[in-house]
Design a protein around this motif. Structure first.
Motif, PDB file in Angstrom:
ATOM      1  N   ILE A  12      29.947 -28.305  28.019  1.00  0.00           N
ATOM      2  CA  ILE A  12      31.105 -27.502  28.437  1.00  0.00           C
ATOM      3  C   ILE A  12      30.701 -26.031  28.563  1.00  0.00           C
ATOM      4  O   ILE A  12      31.047 -25.359  29.541  1.00  0.00           O
ATOM      5  CB  ILE A  12      32.278 -27.690  27.439  1.00  0.00           C
ATOM      6  CG1 ILE A  12      32.818 -29.128  27.531  1.00  0.00           C
ATOM      7  CG2 ILE A  12      33.388 -26.661  27.706  1.00  0.00           C
ATOM      8  CD1 ILE A  12      33.855 -29.490  26.482  1.00  0.00           C
ATOM      9  N   ALA A  13      29.923 -25.547  27.582  1.00  0.00           N
ATOM     10  CA  ALA A  13      29.460 -24.156  27.643  1.00  0.00           C
ATOM     11  C   ALA A  13      28.623 -23.925  28.903  1.00  0.00           C
ATOM     12  O   ALA A  13      28.681 -22.860  29.518  1.00  0.00           O
ATOM     13  CB  ALA A  13      28.661 -23.817  26.385  1.00  0.00           C
ATOM     14  N   ALA A  14      27.884 -24.949  29.279  1.00  0.00           N
ATOM     15  CA  ALA A  14      27.022 -24.833  30.473  1.00  0.00           C
ATOM     16  C   ALA A  14      27.841 -24.793  31.758  1.00  0.00           C
ATOM     17  O   ALA A  14      27.300 -24.536  32.829  1.00  0.00           O
ATOM     18  CB  ALA A  14      26.033 -26.000  30.503  1.00  0.00           C
ATOM     19  N   GLY A  15      29.113 -25.088  31.684  1.00  0.00           N
ATOM     20  CA  GLY A  15      29.956 -25.089  32.871  1.00  0.00           C
ATOM     21  C   GLY A  15      29.741 -26.320  33.733  1.00  0.00           C
ATOM     22  O   GLY A  15      29.915 -26.277  34.962  1.00  0.00           O
ATOM     23  N   ALA A  16      29.389 -27.417  33.095  1.00  0.00           N
ATOM     24  CA  ALA A  16      29.100 -28.635  33.851  1.00  0.00           C
ATOM     25  C   ALA A  16      30.374 -29.256  34.403  1.00  0.00           C
ATOM     26  O   ALA A  16      31.449 -29.145  33.810  1.00  0.00           O
ATOM     27  CB  ALA A  16      28.402 -29.640  32.935  1.00  0.00           C
ATOM     28  N   THR A  17      30.218 -29.895  35.574  1.00  0.00           N
ATOM     29  CA  THR A  17      31.297 -30.717  36.107  1.00  0.00           C
ATOM     30  C   THR A  17      30.825 -32.170  36.116  1.00  0.00           C
ATOM     31  O   THR A  17      29.625 -32.439  36.104  1.00  0.00           O
ATOM     32  CB  THR A  17      31.674 -30.298  37.541  1.00  0.00           C
ATOM     33  OG1 THR A  17      30.493 -30.354  38.350  1.00  0.00           O
ATOM     34  CG2 THR A  17      32.244 -28.898  37.572  1.00  0.00           C
ATOM     35  N   ALA A  18      31.783 -33.073  36.133  1.00  0.00           N
ATOM     36  CA  ALA A  18      31.455 -34.498  36.156  1.00  0.00           C
ATOM     37  C   ALA A  18      31.984 -35.120  37.436  1.00  0.00           C
ATOM     38  O   ALA A  18      33.068 -34.752  37.907  1.00  0.00           O
ATOM     39  CB  ALA A  18      32.080 -35.184  34.952  1.00  0.00           C
ATOM     40  N   THR A  19      31.198 -36.032  38.004  1.00  0.00           N
ATOM     41  CA  THR A  19      31.679 -36.824  39.126  1.00  0.00           C
ATOM     42  C   THR A  19      32.247 -38.120  38.576  1.00  0.00           C
ATOM     43  O   THR A  19      31.553 -38.851  37.854  1.00  0.00           O
ATOM     44  CB  THR A  19      30.546 -37.144  40.113  1.00  0.00           C
ATOM     45  OG1 THR A  19      30.044 -35.905  40.619  1.00  0.00           O
ATOM     46  CG2 THR A  19      31.028 -38.017  41.267  1.00  0.00           C
ATOM     47  N   ILE A  20      33.510 -38.367  38.888  1.00  0.00           N
ATOM     48  CA  ILE A  20      34.173 -39.576  38.406  1.00  0.00           C
ATOM     49  C   ILE A  20      34.443 -40.485  39.588  1.00  0.00           C
ATOM     50  O   ILE A  20      34.946 -40.035  40.630  1.00  0.00           O
ATOM     51  CB  ILE A  20      35.487 -39.209  37.681  1.00  0.00           C
ATOM     52  CG1 ILE A  20      35.149 -38.448  36.395  1.00  0.00           C
ATOM     53  CG2 ILE A  20      36.322 -40.451  37.370  1.00  0.00           C
ATOM     54  CD1 ILE A  20      36.345 -37.852  35.697  1.00  0.00           C
ATOM     55  N   ALA A  21      34.068 -41.749  39.441  1.00  0.00           N
ATOM     56  CA  ALA A  21      34.355 -42.718  40.505  1.00  0.00           C
ATOM     57  C   ALA A  21      35.425 -43.675  40.014  1.00  0.00           C
ATOM     58  O   ALA A  21      35.442 -44.056  38.844  1.00  0.00           O
ATOM     59  CB  ALA A  21      33.089 -43.489  40.860  1.00  0.00           C
ATOM     60  N   GLY A  22      36.329 -44.026  40.939  1.00  0.00           N
ATOM     61  CA  GLY A  22      37.393 -44.948  40.570  1.00  0.00           C
ATOM     62  C   GLY A  22      37.863 -45.721  41.781  1.00  0.00           C
ATOM     63  O   GLY A  22      37.311 -45.566  42.872  1.00  0.00           O
ATOM     64  N   PRO A  23      38.873 -46.525  41.599  1.00  0.00           N
ATOM     65  CA  PRO A  23      39.375 -47.346  42.711  1.00  0.00           C
ATOM     66  C   PRO A  23      39.808 -46.500  43.913  1.00  0.00           C
ATOM     67  O   PRO A  23      39.765 -46.978  45.043  1.00  0.00           O
ATOM     68  CB  PRO A  23      40.586 -48.060  42.109  1.00  0.00           C
ATOM     69  CG  PRO A  23      40.439 -47.941  40.643  1.00  0.00           C
ATOM     70  CD  PRO A  23      39.635 -46.735  40.364  1.00  0.00           C
ATOM     71  N   ASN A  24      40.187 -45.226  43.677  1.00  0.00           N
ATOM     72  CA  ASN A  24      40.607 -44.378  44.793  1.00  0.00           C
ATOM     73  C   ASN A  24      39.510 -43.428  45.243  1.00  0.00           C
ATOM     74  O   ASN A  24      39.783 -42.373  45.805  1.00  0.00           O
ATOM     75  CB  ASN A  24      41.849 -43.572  44.397  1.00  0.00           C
ATOM     76  CG  ASN A  24      42.977 -44.495  43.962  1.00  0.00           C
ATOM     77  OD1 ASN A  24      43.191 -45.546  44.576  1.00  0.00           O
ATOM     78  ND2 ASN A  24      43.661 -44.136  42.884  1.00  0.00           N
ATOM     79  N   GLY A  25      38.272 -43.752  44.941  1.00  0.00           N
ATOM     80  CA  GLY A  25      37.167 -42.916  45.394  1.00  0.00           C
ATOM     81  C   GLY A  25      36.666 -41.997  44.298  1.00  0.00           C
ATOM     82  O   GLY A  25      36.839 -42.272  43.115  1.00  0.00           O
ATOM     83  N   ARG A  26      36.051 -40.899  44.726  1.00  0.00           N
ATOM     84  CA  ARG A  26      35.386 -40.021  43.756  1.00  0.00           C
ATOM     85  C   ARG A  26      36.107 -38.699  43.603  1.00  0.00           C
ATOM     86  O   ARG A  26      36.731 -38.226  44.552  1.00  0.00           O
ATOM     87  CB  ARG A  26      33.940 -39.768  44.206  1.00  0.00           C
ATOM     88  CG  ARG A  26      33.124 -41.055  44.236  1.00  0.00           C
ATOM     89  CD  ARG A  26      31.651 -40.788  44.390  1.00  0.00           C
ATOM     90  NE  ARG A  26      30.934 -42.068  44.286  1.00  0.00           N
ATOM     91  CZ  ARG A  26      29.716 -42.196  43.797  1.00  0.00           C
ATOM     92  NH1 ARG A  26      29.042 -41.123  43.410  1.00  0.00           N
ATOM     93  NH2 ARG A  26      29.149 -43.383  43.735  1.00  0.00           N
TER      94      ARG A  26
END
Lengths: 290, 756
Positions: A128-142
């Protein structure tokens, strides 16, 4: 003794389809260092386990737009052994390397650490301190989500039905940047954080702090980003007074509980202590002393 | 009483050879408690009380029995009733009415994890499922965890009819106090009145688990005629046999027990938990039954040693002479009577010459697992209080803590509070050796650093041991003993046998025989094995030598009295001296058939003359003023071992005791929730030290031979755990100026003290 289905899909889309299409207790298996322990102790009895270690984009580290993208199932040890990654993000790498023994670190992943949603997870405050983002995949895409928006409480996340965390993105590093993570444990290893603190900061050429993110762990129901702590550093040379103010902001933001690992009073004070010590390390790194 | 063999003559004793059972251990072939299987074997699992204190109204096992694959279920009703009586010496008295209820609850569950039923099934999964089908109707009762709370008049009673023993006039009201013990010499009150300085302080310790890595496990098979056989991990397979036979109503001779290799015991594997349950399940089902505990079961239902609440008062003159001492020791017994409080009362001031001493102990039941022996049981607890108070006294009068102790040491002839006089040297030599350590002159000088000194005393044990020695035609010898090897005793008995017989260590094969194959032998505990079992092995070897000399006489056709044994050979002597070349052990062994048949000897002993263990230690620490973390910078431990048979194993014992003491001092504790349920039943949160927490522990081996053992042995395994808690608390005081009288010295407690 319910029956358990085990699947090892080769793509994110296949994994999502499995999770979206099943009912009962569903679990994603990366390194398994939390899940298998929970299953063996009887705390969870899944009907479907989806093993994501066979999915290439979840197990690789790649350079992207001058930053890094790494799969959610990449083991801590692989991050550590990636020379460029661990040089750019020593604090995050060290945080991941605090998870368990060498054997555990060979399996345990940052994605698993995040989605297990323990408030004491070591890699999460650093991420979180690094400012990271996450890519989340699901039934409605990413979708792209800030890491601090994923865990919501002990064992709980904001992920919807059928969603999985695929990878993390860390933006390109400006010059004179440094990160650090420290945790307090009563022993020297093989323990769970009583408190933790992750710091990431950037200096300008004159040594003035232009950006900072401070995140504390194990002092609330999830890792807490502390904007007041960051504010205490930005615009200063990260001198002793600024660090002191930053630590006080962390203690002020903490809302811990008394439990078997520490008291409220203790955690409130020591999260500030850890943040101050981490800031000193991050500062040194930003000044080029890696 | 034999004279001690001179050091100059020793060839094998005093060396540190590899352990004879080492290769199977490092290659994974050694069979530990859980490694045994048999055809047709079932898996046993135990249903445990989720409540700290509850009356068991009814147990319905019918649904579990109907589950396919379940072959037997047992509850407390299946175990024969035992007479309510305390048997044996007061210090170690047993009451089988209690013991059988600890193995399987009958009327009440007295702690979380108390066994209430057990099943045997075709697989571990079926057994686990069957446990869920057992219906127990509990009436949950108020519980009590803390010892002071348990002693209060209005405390919930574990046993509604338990009248405290040891009161004059006799107690009449039921209480959780099982027993009061007291010891006294001199006129304590008058001496306190005359003392220049009086120190008084209150102390608390937390219960700690023995922390062996191998969990309890056994395999039991039964025959249709009632015979049974058991393989289990224990410190004493004879104790397993005797306890299990009594609890299950089996004839002692019909129960054959084998000692598995053991992955740690430290006193905690001197009692039975799973063996009687497996035997009853095997009897009922007709199949062999295996039971293996998991770590949570070990924490919740086995061990620990007592937590305690204590008050110490010491009266001292300005010249450093201690004139009076008093200790009040309240020890948690756990769910059944039998804490080591009597040992605590006896050991606390034992190494000192104090003319006026009074110690009082209370054995108090509470809703925790029943305490079991842990390395020098009872002594480390009272020593934490006494040795902390001694440090306070030394500081008060401005004396060096070693000099202060040296001024007050007990010498042979000094009376102890428990009546006998000290009979052995060793304490002065040990204190002097610690003072002579090069680091003692250089105490740590850094910021937040400090040093603490403490000493320790332990009785050490003798007792019953048996051995047989058989000579083979190739000149090797098999040494069978009845002592499970938890600390390298196969190596040391082989060394003593080789030394006595005059043959190489590698030609002796030491084994641990089962209960039907060697004479009775008490449990491996009390630092007794190298002393007592060693002595009986030496005696058996001497019988072999006598027989070997007779065989040589026969070969030479001379009188047996004219044959002597020297350097592993028979030699003609007296008027026959020089008439024949010597006959070696191997030569005589090869001629056994022609000279009279097998050469074997058995010996048994009830060994006396054991010498107590003395140790003195110092710890250098640094305290983090912002986190309360105590880091051990250096640790030096001197201990009188009598004579080191295997110096490296003596060092290992000292390292082990100190490490366990460091854990006890710094982090180990049982954490309970408000319902009396343990919250930290695992190695993650029950914080024993890990290797990287520790400095190199410098062991100083002091050798003041025990005149009552042929090789001078004194017990080594236990005294070393006595001082670390006080040494570290004294060091923290020295580093920070704050004395903390409650264990563990965990970071939150230390920080709270620093901030107060």
């Amino acid at each position: 003794m319910s029956e358990m289905r085990y699947e090892a899909p080769k793509t994110v889309e296949a994994a999502v389809a499995l999770l979206a299409g099943a009912s009962g207790t569903l679990r994603v298996l990366a390194g398994g260092t939390d899940l298998l322990v929970q299953m063996k102790s009887g705390r969870v009895d899944p009907t479907l386990v989806v093993d994501v270690k066979g999915i290439p984009e979840m197990t690789t580290i790649a350079v992207e737009n001058g930053g890094f993208r790494f799969g959610a199932a990449v083991p801590a040890m692989t991050l550590h052994e990636h020379a460029a990654f661990s040089k750019a993000w020593p604090g995050l790498t060290e945080a991941a390397m605090l998870i368990g023994s060498y054997q555990i670190k060979g399996r345990a992943s940052v994605g698993g650490n995040l989605c297990n949603a323990s408030p004491a997870a070591d890699s999460v405050p650093a991420l979180i301190a690094a400012g990271a983002t996450a890519t989340i995949a699901g039934p409605n895409g990413r979708r792209e989500v800030k890491v601090e928006d994923i865990a919501t409480g002990p064992g709980k996340t904001s992920l919807g039905k059928g969603e999985i965390v695929v990878s993390f993105f860390l933006p390109a590093r400006p010059a004179h940047s440094g990160d650090a993570y420290l945790r307090f444990i009563p022993r020297t290893e093989m323990d769970i954080a009583v408190v933790g603190a992750g710091i990431n900061l950037t200096l300008d050429a004159s040594g003035k702090c232009t950006a900072a993110r401070v995140c504390i762990g194990a002092v609330a129901e999830r890792a807490l980003l502390v904007p007041d702590a960051a504010k205490a550093l930005v615009g200063t040379t990260v001198d002793a007074a600024a660090i002191e103010k930053m630590g006080a902001a962390c203690s002020a933001a903490a809302k811990p509980i008394d439990d078997k690992r520490g008291t409220k009073v203790y955690r409130t004070k020591v999260c500030g202590v850890m943040a101050k010590r981490a800031a000193a390390i991050a500062l040194n790194r930003a000044k080029g002393a890696n | 009483m034999s004279a001690v063999v001179s050091e100059k003559k020793l060839k094998v004793v005093g060396t540190s050879p590899d352990r004879p059972e080492g290769v199977p251990k490092v290659t994974g072939q050694a069979q530990y408690g859980a490694d045994w299987t048999l055809p047709g074997m079932l898996w046993g699992k135990i249903l445990r009380s989720p409540h700290a204190h509850a009356r068991i109204r009814k147990i319905d096992t019918s649904k579990a029995l109907k589950l396919p694959g379940v072959k037997a279920v047992v509850t407390g009703a299946d175990f024969p009733e035992q007479k309510f009586e305390y048997v044996g010496a007061a210090r170690v008295a047993l009451n089988f009415w209690h013991i059988t209820r600890n193995v399987m609850a009958k009327e009440k569950a007295l702690f979380e994890g108390h066994p209430v039923a057990a099943v045997a099934a075709a697989s571990p999964l079926i057994a686990a499922e069957a446990l869920k089908l057992i219906e127990v109707d509990y009436e949950v009762l108020p519980h009590v965890i803390d010892v002071e709370e348990a002693m209060k008049d209005n405390a919930p009673l574990l046993f509604e009819d338990m009248i405290p023993r040891g009161y004059t006039p006799e107690a009449t009201k039921p209480s959780n106090i099982s027993k009061r013990v007291d010891f006294k010499i001199g006129d304590v009150d008058a001496a306190f009145a005359q003392a220049d300085e009086v120190i008084e302080a209150h102390f608390k310790t937390a219960p700690v688990h023995q922390g062996y890595l191998e969990t309890h496990a056994c395999l039991v098979r039964t025959d249709a005629d009632g015979q049974a056989e058991c393989w289990s991990s224990s410190q004493g397979h004879f104790a397993v046999r005797n306890l299990t036979a009594k609890i299950t109503g089996t004839k002692v001779a019909d129960l054959r027990c084998h000692a598995a290799e053991i992955g740690g015991g430290f006193g905690g594997k001197t009692v039975v938990y799973v063996e009687p349950v497996a035997l009853m399940l095997s009897k009922k089902s007709g199949h062999p039954v295996k039971i293996q505990m998991n770590r949570e079961e070990v924490f919740k239902a086995t061990g620990p040693t007592s937590g305690a609440s204590m008050t110490i008062k010491i009266g001292v003159m300005r010249d450093g002479k201690i004139v009076a001492a008093e200790g009040i020791f309240k020890y948690q017994a756990g769910a059944f009577p039998g804490s080591p409080v009597m040992n605590g009362c006896m050991c606390s001031f034992a190494p000192y010459d104090i003319a006026n001493v009074r110690t009082t102990g209370y054995d108090v039941v509470c809703n925790r697992p029943k305490t079991v022996a842990y390395r020098a049981p009872g002594s480390p607890i009272s020593a934490f209080a006494a040795e902390s108070a001694l440090d306070m006294a030394a500081k008060k009068i401005g004396m060096d803590p070693i000099d202060f102790r040296l001024k007050n040491i007990a010498k042979p002839g000094t009376p102890t509070v428990f009546g006998t006089k000290l009979a052995f040297n060793g304490f002065a030599e040990t204190l002097q050796a610690l003072k002579a350590h090069p680091a003692y002159a250089n105490p740590p000088k850094g910021k937040n650093q400090g040093r603490g000194v403490a000493a320790g005393y332990w009785f050490n044990g003798g007792g019953e041991s048996s051995a047989t020695v058989s000579v083979n035609e190739d000149g090797t010898a098999v040494v069978c003993t009845g002592s499970p090897d938890i600390g390298g005793s196969r190596a040391t008995t082989a060394q003593m046998a080789a030394e006595t017989l005059g043959i190489e260590y590698e030609r002796v094969r030491p084994i641990i025989a089962d209960t039907n194959s060697v004479g009775f032998t008490q449990t491996t505990g009390g630092s007794r094995v190298t002393f007592a079992t060693g002595m009986t092995v030496i005696n058996a070897c001497n019988k072999v030598i006598e027989e070997m000399c007779k065989r040589a006489a026969k070969i030479w056709k001379i009188e047996p009295e004219n044959v002597v044994w020297e350097d592993g050979s028979a030699r003609p002597a007296g008027k026959r001296a020089g008439e024949f070349p010597p006959l070696s052990f191997r030569e005589i062994a090869s001629k056994r058939t022609a000279t009279g048949g097998p050469i074997t000897a058995a010996a048994s002993i009830n060994a006396e003359g054991q010498a107590p263990g003395f140790t003195a230690q110092f710890a250098d620490v640094e305290v983090d003023p912002e986190t309360g973390l105590v880091k051990i910078l250096r640790y030096v431990a001197a201990q009188d071992v009598g004579r080191a048979i295997h110096p490296k194993y003596c060092e290992g014992q000292i390292h082990g005791g100190v490490v366990q003491g460091i854990g006890w001092a710094l982090n180990e504790e049982y954490i309970y929730d408000k319902n009396g349920r343990m919250e930290n039943a695992g190695f993650l949160d029950y914080r024993m030290p890990v290797a990287s927490d520790l400095p190199m522990i410098e062991a100083v081996i002091v050798e003041v031979p025990n005149p009552n053992h042929p090789y001078g042995v004194k017990g080594v395994a236990e005294a070393n755990i006595v001082p670390p808690m006080a040494a570290i608390a004294n060091a923290v005081q020295n580093a920070t100026g704050k004395r903390i009288n409650e264990l563990p010295l965990s970071p939150p407690r230390v920080l709270a003290a620093l901030d107060s």
